[in-house]
Design a protein around this motif. Structure first.
Motif, PDB file in Angstrom:
ATOM      1  N   SER A   1      -4.397   5.226  -0.282  1.00  0.00           N
ATOM      2  CA  SER A   1      -3.476   4.082  -0.199  1.00  0.00           C
ATOM      3  C   SER A   1      -2.730   4.085   1.137  1.00  0.00           C
ATOM      4  O   SER A   1      -2.523   3.036   1.759  1.00  0.00           O
TER       5      SER A   1
ATOM      6  N   GLU B   1       0.819  -1.224   0.000  1.00  0.00           N
ATOM      7  CA  GLU B   1       0.000   0.000   0.000  1.00  0.00           C
ATOM      8  C   GLU B   1       0.850   1.269   0.000  1.00  0.00           C
ATOM      9  O   GLU B   1       0.545   2.228  -0.720  1.00  0.00           O
TER      10      GLU B   1
ATOM     11  N   GLN C   1      -5.057   2.822   3.806  1.00  0.00           N
ATOM     12  CA  GLN C   1      -5.153   1.356   3.762  1.00  0.00           C
ATOM     13  C   GLN C   1      -3.931   0.730   4.428  1.00  0.00           C
ATOM     14  O   GLN C   1      -4.044  -0.243   5.173  1.00  0.00           O
ATOM     15  N   GLY C   2      -2.780   1.311   4.150  1.00  0.00           N
ATOM     16  CA  GLY C   2      -1.549   0.783   4.744  1.00  0.00           C
ATOM     17  C   GLY C   2      -1.515   0.938   6.250  1.00  0.00           C
ATOM     18  O   GLY C   2      -0.986   0.069   6.966  1.00  0.00           O
TER      19      GLY C   2
END
Length: 374
Positions: A65, A46, A68-69
């Motif tokens: 992103s 991510e 999400q990481g």
């Protein structure tokens, strides 16, 4: 069987490493979409994908992103720092501040974290906190130029001229020909009325090729305030020639400089130019023109120039009083002189010049009363 599974695991690892290596290569040559597709194949990608989106300028995809990481890894410093910088660049200082506050708490000796914290405070209109953050950054890293520039700019903005000069001086000790730092210290000296020091740095800027309208005008103004009238005039002439011929204020100051030099014809010429360029209020220019006429003992024109000043600024009692004085000098007829003082007394009842006007009016009435009757 055990060896077989170990073989499969090793081969899978090699395959993922190969995919990452290919994705890295694609990223380096700018093939961003293909790099993203390669990264997606591997796990825990991510943050890498977020960095690709950042390079593409797709801020919202990058932030998504990173988020999400963070569900997988919320502790790594680098992704959190990158996320904060993107949020800051996306006009979201509140989100950036939240990340940076935690980073500066966890790693208090990282100068960059304090620098970006200062940027966040600045965007949140908290200059005092921003100054402290930038000062912390330069205390941790003396050669942190970007942080020092922001610090000096804010000190200058908040009129902390002495501190701005102190900090800029440290920066110039590292790189004496830094154009930005020389500009900031010149402005700080100007704000602090250290005109001789301001002149030295503005002149250095010109020697470094930084010839701008801002620098030229401020150099001229510094020479004027340093009582170097002729050099002020020379620099204003360059400003008029190279940048802006029709600046009324510049011509007004040039008139003052010529007046200081006793060059009355040129003083009159430039104040008339100032009047021609300026709209709508011209009271200062007309008053200066009147001063020049008085120095030339031309009391008629001094009176009419003051009359125009009063017309421009009829609510100004000082101008009203000067108008009465101009009439006193111009007219020989004492009753006529008295009219102007009486007009002033009536028009400006709260003026600080009432006592002076009343005293002169009283003297004129006495002179009129004692004058021989025809």
């Amino acid at each position: 069987m055990k060896n077989y599974f170990l073989f499969i695991l090793v081969m899978s690892s090699f395959k993922m490493i190969a995919q990452t290596s290919v994705a890295d290569s694609l990223l380096q040559i700018g093939n961003y979409q293909a790099a993203i597709e390669r990264y997606k194949v591997g796990p825990e990608s991510e943050f890498k994908i977020a960095r690709v989106y950042t390079q593409m300028g797709d801020v919202y995809a990058a932030l998504a992103s990173y988020e999400q990481g963070f569900k997988r890894d919320s502790l790594s410093l680098q992704p959190r720092f990158e996320y904060a910088r993107i949020a800051l660049g996306n006009n979201d200082p509140v989100t950036a501040f939240d990340k940076l506050l935690k980073l500066t708490t966890e790693v208090p000796d990282n100068a960059s974290y304090h620098y970006y914290m200062g940027k966040a405070y600045e965007d949140l209109n908290n200059d005092a906190a921003a100054i402290s953050a930038f000062a912390k950054a330069v205390s941790l890293n003396t050669s942190y130029r970007a942080a020092r520039i922001e610090l000096v700019k804010l000190l200058l903005k908040n009129r902390k001229f002495y501190k701005a000069i102190q900090s800029a001086t440290i920066g110039l000790n590292i790189y004496p020909e830094d154009i930005k730092m020389n500009s900031l210290i010149a402005q700080s000296y100007l704000g602090g009325k250290r005109y001789d020091k301001a002149i030295a740095h503005f002149e250095l800027l010109f020697s470094l090729g930084n010839d701008t309208d801002f620098n030229r005008k401020n150099l001229a103004w510094s020479y004027f305030n340093d009582r170097q009238w002729q050099l002020a005039i020379v620099n204003y002439e360059w400003y008029n020639r190279d940048y802006e011929e029709g600046n009324s204020q510049v011509h007004f100051i040039m008139s003052q400089a010529y007046l200081k030099l006793g060059k009355l014809d040129l003083a009159q010429d430039y104040i008339e130019r100032s009047i021609a360029f300026k709209t709508p209020e011209l009271h200062q220019e007309y008053l200066q023109l009147a001063t020049i006429y008085v120095r030339q003992e031309d009391y008629k024109n001094a009176f009419y120039a003051t009359k125009k000043a009063k017309k421009e600024k009829s609510d100004n009692d000082l101008i009203g009083y000067q108008y009465a004085l101009a009439a006193d000098q111009y007219y020989a007829d004492k009753p006529k002189k008295l009219e102007f003082y009486e007009e002033f007394i009536k028009q400006y009842p709260e003026s600080a010049f009432q006592d002076l006007a009343n005293a002169r009016a009283k003297d004129l009435r006495k002179e009129i009363f004692l004058a021989p009757k025809k």
